[in-house]
Design an enzyme around this catalytic site. Structure first.
Site, PDB file in Angstrom:
ATOM      1  N   PRO A  90       0.819  -1.217   0.000  1.00 49.33           N
ATOM      2  CG  PRO A  90      -0.428  -1.349   1.970  1.00 49.33           C
ATOM      3  CD  PRO A  90       0.546  -2.092   1.141  1.00 49.33           C
ATOM      4  CD  GLU A 117       0.434  -4.666  10.178  1.00 51.37           C
ATOM      5  OE1 GLU A 117       0.372  -3.507   9.743  1.00 51.37           O
ATOM      6  OE2 GLU A 117      -0.560  -5.395  10.328  1.00 51.37           O
ATOM      7  CG  ASP A 174      -6.653  -0.900 -23.198  1.00 54.68           C
ATOM      8  OD1 ASP A 174      -7.618  -1.422 -23.774  1.00 54.68           O
ATOM      9  OD2 ASP A 174      -5.633  -1.510 -22.862  1.00 54.68           O
TER      10      ASP A 174
HETATM   11  C1  JBQ Z   1      -2.446  -2.658  -2.202  1.00 50.45           C
HETATM   12  F1  JBQ Z   1      -0.172  -4.170  -2.817  1.00 50.45           F
HETATM   13  C2  JBQ Z   1      -0.757  -4.381  -1.649  1.00 50.45           C
HETATM   14  C3  JBQ Z   1      -0.241  -5.343  -0.786  1.00 50.45           C
HETATM   15  C4  JBQ Z   1      -0.868  -5.550   0.422  1.00 50.45           C
HETATM   16  C5  JBQ Z   1      -1.982  -4.811   0.772  1.00 50.45           C
HETATM   17  C6  JBQ Z   1      -2.485  -3.859  -0.102  1.00 50.45           C
HETATM   18  N1  JBQ Z   1      -3.574  -3.056   0.199  1.00 50.45           N
HETATM   19  C7  JBQ Z   1      -4.032  -2.143  -0.593  1.00 50.45           C
HETATM   20  N2  JBQ Z   1      -3.497  -1.894  -1.781  1.00 50.45           N
HETATM   21  O1  JBQ Z   1      -2.015  -2.468  -3.444  1.00 50.45           O
HETATM   22  C8  JBQ Z   1      -1.863  -3.658  -1.318  1.00 50.45           C
END
Ligand code: JBQ
Length: 272
Positions: A90, A117, A174
């Site tokens: 994330p 985490e 696209d």
């Molecule tokens: C994400 F890429 C990951 C890996 C783990 C958790 C995640 N949560 C939200 N978006 O791209 C993500």
């Protein structure tokens, strides 16, 4: 293209055997290797995580299994080549169509999806001394781990590989491909029957007037983009529209704002 995925849940990646990606594998266009991270653990419990230094919630993936896994993946690939390591997280850069295109141009990708985490930072830093590393996020929502993000990324990449998409599903238009007027969402589509549960297909689509149909579709796309993705409206170049289209934009309350250097909604100002 060769793809390695190291995960504690190889079965989560089973969908890679299905549909477009599965067919690309069967045709030999994609060479996918799944690895269970726990094969590189050395304790009887096959431990892959531990508590975070500095305290806090959750668990962090230990560096040793990941280090051994990446060593092994590197050694198993073509002599003298290194993969691009893709780490779904994330906190990564947004995974966009542009990044998908960049990654599709590489001959070897290795994915390192984390549970918990995340992975001990030193794994990423050490890997980056040996191979290109891309940390990327598929969106701003919470997942339980990176495996689903790998599925998303692999599908987006695989369909860009030469020969993977049939002609019928070619990707020339696209919505998110970079380049002129790609920042436009698709409008609604219809097929037979012409009336269904009392609902009729818009008359214009049955008219046979190809010019008017094209214009209508364009207007629908404008309205849809304004409603759902005002951030894309703000990327529209000033000179991408015909006079007729500018009229349609003004009906939607969209006008070029000279001081802002972008299109703006006069009706409901675009959030900053
Ligand atoms: C994400 F890429 C990951 C890996 C783990 C958790 C995640 N949560 C939200 N978006 O791209 C993500």
């Amino acid at each position: 293209m060769r793809i390695d995925v190291v995960t504690i849940f190889p079965e989560y990646l089973e969908p890679l055997n299905v549909s477009l990606v599965g067919k690309a594998r069967a045709r030999g266009q994609l060479d996918v290797h799944l690895h269970d991270l726990r094969q590189w653990t050395t304790d009887i419990h096959r431990t892959v995580d531990d508590t975070p230094y500095g305290g806090g919630p959750g668990m962090v993936m230990k560096p040793e299994p990941w280090g051994a896994a990446l060593d092994s993946v590197l050694a198993a690939g073509p002599e003298g080549e290194v993969p691009t390591l893709v780490v779904p997280t994330p906190s990564g850069r947004p995974f966009t169509q542009e990044l998908a295109q960049d990654l599709a141009s590489r001959s070897w990708l290795a994915f390192a999806p984390a549970r918990y985490e995340g992975i001990d930072r030193r794994v990423i830093e050490e890997a980056a001394t040996r191979m290109p590393v891309v940390e990327a996020s598929i969106g701003d929502y919470v997942l339980a781990g990176g495996e689903v993000a790998v599925l998303v990324m692999v599908e987006a990449i695989a369909r860009l590989l030469p020969g993977v998409l049939g002609n019928a599903e070619s990707h020339r238009d696209d919505s998110f491909a970079p380049g002129a007027m790609a920042d436009l969402l698709e409008g609604p589509v219809y097929t037979k029957p012409a009336e269904w549960r009392g609902r009729e297909v818009p008359e214009i689509l049955l008219s046979g007037h190809h010019g008017k149909i094209a214009q209508w579709r364009r207007e629908q796309a404008f309205a849809r983009t304004l409603a759902h993705r005002p951030d894309l409206v703000a990327r529209w170049p000033r000179d991408a529209f015909t006079k007729k289209e500018r009229e349609a934009l003004s009906v939607l309350g969209l006008a070029w704002d000279d001081s802002a250097g972008r299109f703006r909604s006069a009706v409901e100002p675009v959030e900053e």
